[in-house]
Motif scaffolding. Structure first.
Motif: not given
Length: 161
Positions: A28-33, A23-26, A1-17
């Motif tokens: 993300v908040v500004a983009g959401g607004i 710097l990213g939190m403001p 199951m994790i093997a299937l999510l590995a490509p998505a986690l590889a992309v989303l991991g740095p985005v989440w970080t």
């Protein structure tokens, strides 16, 4: 199951970080607004029949919803004013028609009154002619008739004949 999510986690991991960083939190908040107020711009896709309005309901932001509500309000106000103007025009037309009908009835009444007056005056003229002629006199010959009396002439002038 994790093997299937590995490509998505590889992309989303740095985005989440980045999104959770200092710097990213403001950002993300500004983009959401901005996304909440402006929505996702869909451009000409909005004009596709059936699909466009449904898509617009999903991705429009607050500004677009308020704009549409303002358009609806203005359209309703304009329609109300147009109905009121049409009602005023109809009332004016009805009043004018009543005036025309009253004038036509007054004209007919005047014609009827004039016909009676003319008949009376013509009868008065005939009576006057009969009085003026009198019995024919054999000795003097033909007699010149007198003109129309002033009273009858004045009344005829008032009638318009």
């Amino acid at each position: 199951m994790i093997a299937l999510l590995a490509p998505a986690l590889a992309v989303l991991g740095p985005v989440w970080t980045f999104a959770t960083s200092r710097l990213g939190m403001p950002l993300v908040v500004a983009g959401g607004i901005v996304l909440a107020y402006e929505g996702v711009p869909i451009g000409p896709l909005r004009y596709i029949p059936y699909v466009g309005p449904a898509l617009a309901n999903l991705v429009d932001g607050r500004v677009d919803r308020e704009y549409a509500a303002g358009q609806l309000t203005e359209r309703l106000v304009w329609q109300k004013q147009q109905r009121r103007a049409l009602a005023q025009l109809a009332a004016k037309a009805e009043a004018k028609q009543k005036e025309i009908d009253a004038a036509a009835q007054a004209y007919v009444d005047q014609q009827n009154t004039d016909a009676v007056r003319i008949a009376d005056l013509e009868q008065a003229i005939r009576d006057q002619k009969d009085e003026d002629l009198g019995p024919p006199d054999q000795k003097t010959g033909p007699v010149c008739r007198a003109g129309i009396p002033a009273r009858v002439s004045t009344q005829l002038d008032a009638v318009g004949r």
